[in-house]
Design an enzyme around this catalytic site. Sequence first.
Site, PDB file in Angstrom:
ATOM      1  CB  SER A 123      -0.905   0.000   1.227  1.00 49.86           C
ATOM      2  OG  SER A 123      -1.659   1.180   1.259  1.00 49.86           O
ATOM      3  CE  LYS A 176      -1.493   6.991   0.363  1.00 45.02           C
ATOM      4  NZ  LYS A 176      -0.311   6.849   1.233  1.00 45.02           N
ATOM      5  CG  ASN A 214      -3.766   0.308   3.476  1.00 45.44           C
ATOM      6  OD1 ASN A 214      -3.863   1.446   3.932  1.00 45.44           O
ATOM      7  ND2 ASN A 214      -2.942  -0.587   3.991  1.00 45.44           N
ATOM      8  CB  CYS A 257      -0.295   5.786   8.741  1.00 45.28           C
ATOM      9  SG  CYS A 257       0.456   7.116   7.783  1.00 45.28           S
ATOM     10  CG  ASN A 275       3.002   1.320   8.003  1.00 51.15           C
ATOM     11  OD1 ASN A 275       3.724   2.070   7.331  1.00 51.15           O
ATOM     12  ND2 ASN A 275       1.691   1.379   7.957  1.00 51.15           N
ATOM     13  N   GLY A 320       7.631  -2.875  -1.929  1.00 56.12           N
ATOM     14  CA  GLY A 320       7.208  -1.481  -2.009  1.00 56.12           C
ATOM     15  C   GLY A 320       8.295  -0.581  -2.545  1.00 56.12           C
ATOM     16  CB  THR A 321      10.753   1.530  -0.714  1.00 55.34           C
ATOM     17  OG1 THR A 321       9.771   2.010   0.218  1.00 55.34           O
ATOM     18  CG2 THR A 321      11.756   2.619  -0.995  1.00 55.34           C
TER      19      THR A 321
HETATM   20  C1  LIG Z   1       5.381   6.543  -0.185  1.00 54.03           C
HETATM   21  C2  LIG Z   1       4.775   5.516   0.753  1.00 54.03           C
HETATM   22  C3  LIG Z   1       3.420   5.567   1.048  1.00 54.03           C
HETATM   23  C4  LIG Z   1       2.850   4.614   1.915  1.00 54.03           C
HETATM   24  N1  LIG Z   1       1.500   4.647   2.166  1.00 54.03           N
HETATM   25  C5  LIG Z   1       0.938   3.675   2.925  1.00 54.03           C
HETATM   26  C6  LIG Z   1      -0.486   3.619   3.110  1.00 54.03           C
HETATM   27  O1  LIG Z   1      -1.246   4.429   2.574  1.00 54.03           O
HETATM   28  N2  LIG Z   1      -1.002   2.633   3.910  1.00 54.03           N
HETATM   29  C7  LIG Z   1      -0.181   1.690   4.503  1.00 54.03           C
HETATM   30  O2  LIG Z   1      -0.691   0.809   5.207  1.00 54.03           O
HETATM   31  N3  LIG Z   1       1.158   1.706   4.314  1.00 54.03           N
HETATM   32  C8  LIG Z   1       1.728   2.662   3.541  1.00 54.03           C
HETATM   33  N4  LIG Z   1       3.091   2.648   3.331  1.00 54.03           N
HETATM   34  C9  LIG Z   1       3.919   1.607   3.971  1.00 54.03           C
HETATM   35  C10 LIG Z   1       4.199   0.442   3.004  1.00 54.03           C
HETATM   36  O3  LIG Z   1       3.001  -0.171   2.597  1.00 54.03           O
HETATM   37  C11 LIG Z   1       5.144  -0.601   3.643  1.00 54.03           C
HETATM   38  O4  LIG Z   1       4.554  -1.095   4.824  1.00 54.03           O
HETATM   39  C12 LIG Z   1       6.522  -0.037   3.988  1.00 54.03           C
HETATM   40  O5  LIG Z   1       6.937   0.919   3.019  1.00 54.03           O
HETATM   41  C13 LIG Z   1       7.605  -1.125   4.095  1.00 54.03           C
HETATM   42  O6  LIG Z   1       7.789  -1.801   2.864  1.00 54.03           O
HETATM   43  P1  LIG Z   1       8.923  -1.376   1.780  1.00 54.03           P
HETATM   44  O7  LIG Z   1      10.208  -1.140   2.553  1.00 54.03           O
HETATM   45  O8  LIG Z   1       9.027  -2.519   0.818  1.00 54.03           O
HETATM   46  O9  LIG Z   1       8.451  -0.121   1.116  1.00 54.03           O
HETATM   47  C14 LIG Z   1       3.679   3.611   2.483  1.00 54.03           C
HETATM   48  C15 LIG Z   1       5.044   3.568   2.163  1.00 54.03           C
HETATM   49  C16 LIG Z   1       5.608   4.501   1.311  1.00 54.03           C
HETATM   50  C17 LIG Z   1       7.073   4.413   0.984  1.00 54.03           C
END
Ligand SMILES: Cc1cc2nc3c(=O)[nH]c(=O)nc-3n(C[C@H](O)[C@H](O)[C@H](O)COP(=O)(O)O)c2cc1C
Length: 305
Positions: free
Chosen positions: A23, A47, A101, A131, A193, A266-267
Site C-alpha cells: 500500500s 493506497k 487498505n 501510519c 509499516n 514497495g519502496t
Molecule cells: C510513499 C509511501 C506511502 C505509503 N502509504 C501507505 C499507506 O497508505 N497505507 C499503509 O498501510 N502503508 C503505507 N506505506 C507503507 C508500506 O506499505 C510498507 O509497509 C513499507 O513501506 C515497508 O515496505 P517497503 O520497505 O518494501 O516499502 C507507504 C510507504 C511509502 C514508501
Amino acid sequence: MKAIDLSVNFAGVTLKNPVVTVSGTCGFGEEYAPFYKPSELGAIAVKGMTLAPRLGNPPPRIAETPAGILNSIGLQNPGVDAFVENELPRLKAEGACVIANISGSTIADYCKVAEILSETDVDFIEMNISCPNVKEGGVAFGTNAKTVNEITSEVKKHTNKPLIVKLSPNVTDITEMARAAEAGGANALSLINTLLGMRIDLKTRRPILHNNVGGLSGPAVFPVAVRMVWQVRNAVSLPLLGMGGIASAEDAIEMLIAGADAIGVGTAMFANPNLPMEIADGIAKYMEANSIEHVADISATVQPW
Ligand SMILES: Cc1cc2nc3c(=O)[nH]c(=O)nc-3n(C[C@H](O)[C@H](O)[C@H](O)COP(=O)(O)O)c2cc1C
C-alpha cells in the site's frame, strides 16, 4: 518432481503467487501498467483510503536516506467512494486480487469505510493502524494492545471480508500487538509499516520533511522486518504478509523462511519497477533448484542453532 506451484492460500483466498505490491507504493496500479498487469501479482494493496478524500501533508514529503526513503505523504487519497467508483472496477476487470487498505481518525471511521468496501468485490481489507505520518493515521491505535484489540473486533463486526491488520514496528514488543489483533478476530496480519525517522538540512537546520518526521522504508529496514516477522510467526497462528525493505528474490525467500506466507514489495520498486515479477521468477527458480513444490513449504522454516 511435479510442476512447482507458486500459488498460496492466504486467509482463505488463493493468490496466484506470493508477491504483493504494498500500500502506498503502487497507487491503484496504473503507474506500473507498462511493466506488468496487476493480475500477474499475487495481489495489489492499494493506497490507504479514508472516508473523505485527503490531500495529504504539505511538501517536501519525501527525503532520501542511505538504502531507503523517508516519506510523510500523509494518506493522500481520493476517498473510499471514488475508489469504489473509479478504480476498483478497472482492477477487478483486469483480474487483480485487491487488498483495500483503510485508515481513519476514529474507530467509527474505520468501521464505515470497511462497511462500504464490504459491499464491493475487494478481496481483502487491510486495516492500517500504523501510519506514522498523520496525527490521525491510526498509529495511535496500533501502538497499544488494548486499542489494537478494540479496533480489530469493532471493524470485524462491520465486514465480511478477510481482515488483515497491518502492524506498526514503532513499538517495544510487536508480538503483543499481533496477539491483540488475533484475539480481536483478525484473519491475517501484515508487517511492517514504516519506522519513524527524521532528517535535517544542514544549511537551513530545518527538518527536510515539512512534517518534521516521516516513515523509513526500503532496504534499510529489511533486517528489522525479518526479525519482527519471525517474532510474530512464533507468537500467533495467523497468516502473515511480510514486508519491509524487500529488494530481491533472495530477500523475499528470506522473508518467507522467517515466517511470512506471502511477501510485499514497495519502496524497492521505485528503483526497479519490474521487481515484483523478477521476485516471482526468482522464487520459482529457487523452488525448482531445491525440489520444493509449494511456496508454503518455504514458509516458517527457520532452523534452530
Ligand atoms: C510513499 C509511501 C506511502 C505509503 N502509504 C501507505 C499507506 O497508505 N497505507 C499503509 O498501510 N502503508 C503505507 N506505506 C507503507 C508500506 O506499505 C510498507 O509497509 C513499507 O513501506 C515497508 O515496505 P517497503 O520497505 O518494501 O516499502 C507507504 C510507504 C511509502 C514508501
